[in-house]
Scaffold this active site. Structure first.
Site, PDB file in Angstrom:
ATOM      1  N   GLU A 103      -5.262  -4.944  10.656  1.00  0.00           N
ATOM      2  CA  GLU A 103      -4.145  -4.011  10.768  1.00  0.00           C
ATOM      3  C   GLU A 103      -4.392  -3.051  12.073  1.00  0.00           C
ATOM      4  O   GLU A 103      -5.485  -1.954  11.824  1.00  0.00           O
ATOM      5  CB  GLU A 103      -4.050  -2.937   9.552  1.00  0.00           C
ATOM      6  N   ASN A 142       0.888  -1.348   0.015  1.00  0.00           N
ATOM      7  CA  ASN A 142       0.081  -0.083   0.128  1.00  0.00           C
ATOM      8  C   ASN A 142       0.997   1.111  -0.116  1.00  0.00           C
ATOM      9  O   ASN A 142       1.322   1.557   1.050  1.00  0.00           O
ATOM     10  CB  ASN A 142      -0.906   0.053   1.249  1.00  0.00           C
ATOM     11  N   GLY A 173       2.544   1.939  10.875  1.00  0.00           N
ATOM     12  CA  GLY A 173       3.868   3.365  10.689  1.00  0.00           C
ATOM     13  C   GLY A 173       4.546   3.786  12.022  1.00  0.00           C
ATOM     14  O   GLY A 173       5.146   4.686  11.956  1.00  0.00           O
ATOM     15  N   HIS A 177      -9.634   0.883   5.057  1.00  0.00           N
ATOM     16  CA  HIS A 177      -8.337   1.426   5.649  1.00  0.00           C
ATOM     17  C   HIS A 177      -8.624   2.191   6.925  1.00  0.00           C
ATOM     18  O   HIS A 177      -9.373   3.062   6.768  1.00  0.00           O
ATOM     19  CB  HIS A 177      -7.358   1.822   4.835  1.00  0.00           C
ATOM     20  N   SER A 190       3.436  -2.231  10.360  1.00  0.00           N
ATOM     21  CA  SER A 190       4.894  -2.202  10.202  1.00  0.00           C
ATOM     22  C   SER A 190       5.606  -3.615  10.137  1.00  0.00           C
ATOM     23  O   SER A 190       6.642  -4.236  10.741  1.00  0.00           O
ATOM     24  CB  SER A 190       5.337  -1.784  11.821  1.00  0.00           C
ATOM     25  N   GLU A 208      -7.057   4.527   7.788  1.00  0.00           N
ATOM     26  CA  GLU A 208      -6.763   6.097   7.415  1.00  0.00           C
ATOM     27  C   GLU A 208      -8.063   6.705   6.769  1.00  0.00           C
ATOM     28  O   GLU A 208      -8.345   7.822   7.183  1.00  0.00           O
ATOM     29  CB  GLU A 208      -5.646   6.323   6.824  1.00  0.00           C
ATOM     30  N   LYS A 239       0.046   4.283  -0.180  1.00  0.00           N
ATOM     31  CA  LYS A 239      -0.487   5.444   0.361  1.00  0.00           C
ATOM     32  C   LYS A 239      -0.334   6.759  -0.366  1.00  0.00           C
ATOM     33  O   LYS A 239      -0.127   6.263  -1.915  1.00  0.00           O
ATOM     34  CB  LYS A 239      -0.002   5.530   1.631  1.00  0.00           C
TER      35      LYS A 239
HETATM   36  P1  13P Z   1       2.961   0.384   7.653  1.00  0.00           P
HETATM   37  O1  13P Z   1       3.679  -0.835   7.114  1.00  0.00           O
HETATM   38  O2  13P Z   1       3.653   1.537   7.117  1.00  0.00           O
HETATM   39  O3  13P Z   1       2.937   0.234   9.108  1.00  0.00           O
HETATM   40  O4  13P Z   1       1.915   0.681   7.179  1.00  0.00           O
HETATM   41  C1  13P Z   1       0.872  -0.460   7.029  1.00  0.00           C
HETATM   42  C2  13P Z   1      -0.373  -0.153   6.452  1.00  0.00           C
HETATM   43  O5  13P Z   1      -1.080   0.617   6.757  1.00  0.00           O
HETATM   44  C3  13P Z   1      -0.852  -0.936   5.118  1.00  0.00           C
HETATM   45  O6  13P Z   1      -1.964  -0.616   4.594  1.00  0.00           O
END
Ligand code: 13P
Length: 263
Positions: A178, A13, A184, A106, A222, A108, A15
């Protein structure tokens, strides 16, 4: 089918990253790594989710790759079809551009852009009705985990979509667990905690649909080459949804390799 008989998915992803030139280089490097040492498609599905603006370009760039790399949209509209909806991209428009996969739910999107369960259900319904395959993301916040509500939160998020997924459409759902506190942050759920939640998700799905036993459940938060082997060794972790590490071709490749070799 036991959890470990499912072909894993490793999906990057991206982003709101990267700039065009860096995206081009990332794809080139990944293609080169796959050409030097292929990861068999039967051992691991691989996908990337670029920004909407780059979906078709990245798809074209991967068209001469030595193996299939699936292209995922990061989101879609709650509105179906075409029409006067400024700024929106519908499931049908994605399908028309041969984008067959999409992330929905997601954290976010839920937290920053206010995607409620009702909005997410509209998106899921549109995606499935247009014939797209969905990675549906679930996960609890740190406060919910600390209050002992992690399992309830995640199972509720699964029940939410059961209202709109038709029985024959479950085969087009991939799950991603997740935990929000692991995204992150560099903090990964321990393989034991992740496996425990994945087993609960599998149990919940199996109560909703006979297809539940065969649904891939990816872990996200992560994931990096250093923890991929341990996560891949867990029976109900059928792949990874990778954020930060997917912007580095070598790291992403190593994560896919870990799942291909361990499963
Ligand atoms: P990270 O791997 O940067 O923690 O992000 C995970 C994520 O949100 C994947 O959709």
């Amino acid at each position: 089918m036991s959890g470990s008989a499912i072909t894993p998915w490793v999906v990057g992803n991206w982003k709101m990253n990267p700039m065009r030139a860096d995206a081009k280089q990332l794809v080139q490097e990944l293609k080169q790594l796959l050409q030097n040492q292929n990861i068999e498609e039967s051992k691991c599905h691989i996908g990337v989710a670029p920004v909407a603006l780059a979906l078709e370009t990245v798809q074209t760039q991967f068209s001469d790759c030595s193996r299939a790399v699936s292209i995922f949209a990061q989101d879609l509209s709650r509105v179906a079809g075409t029409g006067a909806y400024t700024g929106e991209i519908s499931a049908e428009l994605l399908k028309d551009s041969k984008i067959e996969y999409v992330l929905i739910g997601h954290s976010e999107r839920r937290e920053i852009f206010g995607d409620s369960p009702a909005v997410i259900n509209e998106k899921i319904k549109n995606a499935l009705n247009a014939g797209l395959t969905v990675i549906y993301c679930v996960g609890e916040s740190l406060a919910q985990r600390e209050n002992g509500q992690a399992e309830h939160t995640v199972l509720q998020q699964i029940c939410d979509i059961a209202a709109v997924v038709q029985s024959e459409q479950w085969s087009n759902i991939i799950m991603a667990y997740e935990p929000i506190w692991a995204i992150g942050t560099g903090k990964t759920a321990s393989p034991e905690d992740a496996q425990a939640m994945h087993a609960k998700i599998r149990e919940g799905l199996s109560q909703i649909t006979p297809a539940g036993k065969g649904i891939a459940i990816l872990y996200g938060g992560s994931v990096k080459p250093e923890n991929a082997v341990e996560l891949a060794a867990c029976p109900d972790i059928n792949g990874a949804l990778v954020g930060g590490a997917s912007l580095n071709a070598e790291a992403f490749y190593q994560i896919a390799q870990a799942f291909a070799n361990t499963k």
